[in-house]
Design a protein around this motif. Structure first.
Motif, PDB file in Angstrom:
ATOM      1  N   GLY A   1       0.761  -1.178  -0.018  1.00  0.00           N
ATOM      2  CA  GLY A   1       0.206   0.032   0.085  1.00  0.00           C
ATOM      3  C   GLY A   1       0.764   1.292  -0.028  1.00  0.00           C
ATOM      4  O   GLY A   1       0.251   2.448  -0.328  1.00  0.00           O
ATOM      5  N   MET A   2       2.156   1.254   0.368  1.00  0.00           N
ATOM      6  CA  MET A   2       3.079   2.434   0.233  1.00  0.00           C
ATOM      7  C   MET A   2       3.197   2.762  -1.192  1.00  0.00           C
ATOM      8  O   MET A   2       3.297   2.084  -1.917  1.00  0.00           O
ATOM      9  CB  MET A   2       4.226   1.991   1.000  1.00  0.00           C
ATOM     10  N   THR A   3       3.235   4.179  -1.384  1.00  0.00           N
ATOM     11  CA  THR A   3       3.313   4.358  -2.844  1.00  0.00           C
ATOM     12  C   THR A   3       4.987   4.420  -3.098  1.00  0.00           C
ATOM     13  O   THR A   3       5.708   4.166  -2.297  1.00  0.00           O
ATOM     14  CB  THR A   3       2.884   5.903  -3.174  1.00  0.00           C
ATOM     15  N   ASN A   4       5.129   4.059  -4.515  1.00  0.00           N
ATOM     16  CA  ASN A   4       6.476   4.224  -5.095  1.00  0.00           C
ATOM     17  C   ASN A   4       7.365   5.408  -4.548  1.00  0.00           C
ATOM     18  O   ASN A   4       8.332   5.223  -4.122  1.00  0.00           O
ATOM     19  CB  ASN A   4       6.584   3.823  -6.294  1.00  0.00           C
ATOM     20  N   ASN A   5       6.744   6.593  -4.707  1.00  0.00           N
ATOM     21  CA  ASN A   5       7.173   7.750  -4.126  1.00  0.00           C
ATOM     22  C   ASN A   5       7.693   7.673  -2.728  1.00  0.00           C
ATOM     23  O   ASN A   5       8.774   8.491  -2.140  1.00  0.00           O
ATOM     24  CB  ASN A   5       6.401   9.123  -4.452  1.00  0.00           C
ATOM     25  N   ASP A   6       6.812   7.291  -1.892  1.00  0.00           N
ATOM     26  CA  ASP A   6       7.118   7.293  -0.509  1.00  0.00           C
ATOM     27  C   ASP A   6       8.286   6.384  -0.092  1.00  0.00           C
ATOM     28  O   ASP A   6       8.913   6.521   0.690  1.00  0.00           O
ATOM     29  CB  ASP A   6       5.784   6.871   0.327  1.00  0.00           C
ATOM     30  N   ALA A   7       8.139   5.257  -0.649  1.00  0.00           N
ATOM     31  CA  ALA A   7       9.081   4.282  -0.527  1.00  0.00           C
ATOM     32  C   ALA A   7      10.427   4.845  -1.009  1.00  0.00           C
ATOM     33  O   ALA A   7      11.486   4.676  -0.234  1.00  0.00           O
ATOM     34  CB  ALA A   7       8.892   2.960  -1.518  1.00  0.00           C
ATOM     35  N   MET A   8      10.449   5.474  -2.167  1.00  0.00           N
ATOM     36  CA  MET A   8      11.915   5.926  -2.516  1.00  0.00           C
ATOM     37  C   MET A   8      12.325   7.309  -1.543  1.00  0.00           C
ATOM     38  O   MET A   8      13.704   7.013  -1.239  1.00  0.00           O
ATOM     39  CB  MET A   8      11.636   6.743  -4.032  1.00  0.00           C
ATOM     40  N   SER A   9      11.544   7.765  -1.010  1.00  0.00           N
ATOM     41  CA  SER A   9      11.906   8.940  -0.063  1.00  0.00           C
ATOM     42  C   SER A   9      12.382   8.316   1.139  1.00  0.00           C
ATOM     43  O   SER A   9      13.551   8.703   1.578  1.00  0.00           O
ATOM     44  CB  SER A   9      10.679   9.857   0.117  1.00  0.00           C
ATOM     45  N   LYS A  10      11.661   7.309   1.598  1.00  0.00           N
ATOM     46  CA  LYS A  10      12.226   6.568   3.029  1.00  0.00           C
ATOM     47  C   LYS A  10      13.549   5.970   2.656  1.00  0.00           C
ATOM     48  O   LYS A  10      14.315   5.668   3.559  1.00  0.00           O
ATOM     49  CB  LYS A  10      11.094   5.710   3.370  1.00  0.00           C
ATOM     50  N   TYR A  11      13.680   5.324   1.503  1.00  0.00           N
ATOM     51  CA  TYR A  11      14.935   4.721   1.077  1.00  0.00           C
ATOM     52  C   TYR A  11      16.159   5.619   1.184  1.00  0.00           C
ATOM     53  O   TYR A  11      17.112   5.261   1.635  1.00  0.00           O
ATOM     54  CB  TYR A  11      14.813   3.895  -0.374  1.00  0.00           C
ATOM     55  N   VAL A  12      15.926   6.906   0.635  1.00  0.00           N
ATOM     56  CA  VAL A  12      16.925   7.898   0.605  1.00  0.00           C
ATOM     57  C   VAL A  12      17.331   8.323   1.750  1.00  0.00           C
ATOM     58  O   VAL A  12      18.178   8.536   2.209  1.00  0.00           O
ATOM     59  CB  VAL A  12      16.507   9.050  -0.430  1.00  0.00           C
ATOM     60  N   GLU A  13      16.144   8.513   2.663  1.00  0.00           N
ATOM     61  CA  GLU A  13      16.556   8.972   4.134  1.00  0.00           C
ATOM     62  C   GLU A  13      17.333   7.911   4.697  1.00  0.00           C
ATOM     63  O   GLU A  13      18.110   8.243   5.549  1.00  0.00           O
ATOM     64  CB  GLU A  13      15.229   8.977   4.640  1.00  0.00           C
ATOM     65  N   LYS A  14      17.047   6.830   4.723  1.00  0.00           N
ATOM     66  CA  LYS A  14      17.707   5.547   5.362  1.00  0.00           C
ATOM     67  C   LYS A  14      19.175   5.305   4.910  1.00  0.00           C
ATOM     68  O   LYS A  14      19.991   5.454   5.693  1.00  0.00           O
ATOM     69  CB  LYS A  14      16.902   4.145   5.231  1.00  0.00           C
ATOM     70  N   VAL A  15      19.281   5.561   3.547  1.00  0.00           N
ATOM     71  CA  VAL A  15      20.803   5.559   3.152  1.00  0.00           C
ATOM     72  C   VAL A  15      21.405   6.632   3.555  1.00  0.00           C
ATOM     73  O   VAL A  15      22.749   6.510   3.889  1.00  0.00           O
ATOM     74  CB  VAL A  15      20.809   5.551   1.589  1.00  0.00           C
ATOM     75  N   ASN A  16      20.924   7.828   3.623  1.00  0.00           N
ATOM     76  CA  ASN A  16      21.742   9.012   4.100  1.00  0.00           C
ATOM     77  C   ASN A  16      21.959   8.797   5.554  1.00  0.00           C
ATOM     78  O   ASN A  16      22.965   9.298   5.891  1.00  0.00           O
ATOM     79  CB  ASN A  16      20.951  10.296   3.811  1.00  0.00           C
ATOM     80  N   LEU A  17      21.117   8.274   6.323  1.00  0.00           N
ATOM     81  CA  LEU A  17      21.537   8.001   7.628  1.00  0.00           C
ATOM     82  C   LEU A  17      22.567   6.872   7.861  1.00  0.00           C
ATOM     83  O   LEU A  17      23.663   7.247   8.731  1.00  0.00           O
ATOM     84  CB  LEU A  17      20.183   7.490   8.647  1.00  0.00           C
ATOM     85  N   LEU A  18      22.636   6.216   7.107  1.00  0.00           N
ATOM     86  CA  LEU A  18      23.821   4.873   7.108  1.00  0.00           C
ATOM     87  C   LEU A  18      24.761   5.477   6.787  1.00  0.00           C
ATOM     88  O   LEU A  18      26.104   5.120   7.080  1.00  0.00           O
ATOM     89  CB  LEU A  18      23.274   3.823   6.083  1.00  0.00           C
ATOM     90  N   VAL A  19      24.848   6.443   5.778  1.00  0.00           N
ATOM     91  CA  VAL A  19      26.000   6.938   4.940  1.00  0.00           C
ATOM     92  C   VAL A  19      26.658   7.946   6.229  1.00  0.00           C
ATOM     93  O   VAL A  19      27.920   8.131   6.613  1.00  0.00           O
ATOM     94  CB  VAL A  19      25.716   7.768   3.754  1.00  0.00           C
ATOM     95  N   GLN A  20      25.910   8.664   7.092  1.00  0.00           N
ATOM     96  CA  GLN A  20      26.281   9.310   8.299  1.00  0.00           C
ATOM     97  C   GLN A  20      27.102   8.476   9.336  1.00  0.00           C
ATOM     98  O   GLN A  20      28.104   8.775   9.930  1.00  0.00           O
ATOM     99  CB  GLN A  20      25.409  10.258   9.034  1.00  0.00           C
ATOM    100  N   SER A  21      26.273   7.334   9.653  1.00  0.00           N
ATOM    101  CA  SER A  21      26.944   6.435  10.738  1.00  0.00           C
ATOM    102  C   SER A  21      28.002   5.641  10.359  1.00  0.00           C
ATOM    103  O   SER A  21      28.799   5.273  11.114  1.00  0.00           O
ATOM    104  CB  SER A  21      25.710   5.774  11.400  1.00  0.00           C
ATOM    105  N   HIS A  22      28.077   5.110   9.082  1.00  0.00           N
ATOM    106  CA  HIS A  22      29.077   4.089   8.507  1.00  0.00           C
ATOM    107  C   HIS A  22      30.051   4.606   7.714  1.00  0.00           C
ATOM    108  O   HIS A  22      31.259   4.365   7.542  1.00  0.00           O
ATOM    109  CB  HIS A  22      28.362   2.864   7.725  1.00  0.00           C
ATOM    110  N   GLY A  23      29.802   5.906   7.047  1.00  0.00           N
ATOM    111  CA  GLY A  23      30.624   6.511   6.065  1.00  0.00           C
ATOM    112  C   GLY A  23      30.856   5.889   4.699  1.00  0.00           C
ATOM    113  O   GLY A  23      30.327   4.740   4.595  1.00  0.00           O
ATOM    114  N   LEU A  24      31.528   6.528   3.848  1.00  0.00           N
ATOM    115  CA  LEU A  24      31.655   5.846   2.320  1.00  0.00           C
ATOM    116  C   LEU A  24      33.001   5.543   2.283  1.00  0.00           C
ATOM    117  O   LEU A  24      33.804   6.250   2.610  1.00  0.00           O
ATOM    118  CB  LEU A  24      31.057   6.733   1.308  1.00  0.00           C
ATOM    119  N   LYS A  25      33.314   4.497   1.240  1.00  0.00           N
ATOM    120  CA  LYS A  25      34.690   4.254   1.083  1.00  0.00           C
ATOM    121  C   LYS A  25      35.094   5.397   0.118  1.00  0.00           C
ATOM    122  O   LYS A  25      34.219   5.832  -0.681  1.00  0.00           O
ATOM    123  CB  LYS A  25      34.628   2.698   0.355  1.00  0.00           C
ATOM    124  N   ALA A  26      36.489   5.594   0.319  1.00  0.00           N
ATOM    125  CA  ALA A  26      36.813   6.692  -0.627  1.00  0.00           C
ATOM    126  C   ALA A  26      36.780   6.357  -1.982  1.00  0.00           C
ATOM    127  O   ALA A  26      37.227   5.138  -2.475  1.00  0.00           O
ATOM    128  CB  ALA A  26      38.269   7.174  -0.095  1.00  0.00           C
TER     129      ALA A  26
END
Length: 90
Positions: free
Chosen positions: A65-90
């Motif tokens: 029932g979640m729209t594609n746009n809502d899922a995309m937004s939540k996915y981007v938010e989650k990845v951004n949080l993980l980038v902040q906590s885990h960092g990215l490989k150089a």
């Protein structure tokens, strides 16, 4: 709302995290990605003893029932949080 470009960048960033996220984070990412790209769960529930795929199926099916746009937004938010906590490989 996240754009398709934001979503695609997040999908690439998640592959380059310095460390592997927790199983719960991975399930959340999986379910949001599938909901954003496929929509509602459209596969049969895996067998009782197929624990990994059953967990993935249930995580995705809980997004029904979640729209594609809502899922995309939540996915981007989650990845951004993980980038902040885990960092990215150089």
């Amino acid at each position: 709302m996240a754009s398709q470009e934001d979503f695609n960048k997040a999908a690439e960033d998640v592959k380059n995290l310095n460390s592997t996220p927790s199983d719960n984070d991975l399930l959340e990412l999986y379910s949001l990605y599938k909901q954003a790209t496929v929509g509602d769960c459209n596969t049969d529930k895996p067998g009782f003893l197929d624990f990994k795929n059953k967990a993935k199926w249930e995580a995705w099916n809980n997004r029904k029932g979640m729209t594609n746009n809502d899922a995309m937004s939540k996915y981007v938010e989650k990845v951004n949080l993980l980038v902040q906590s885990h960092g990215l490989k150089a």
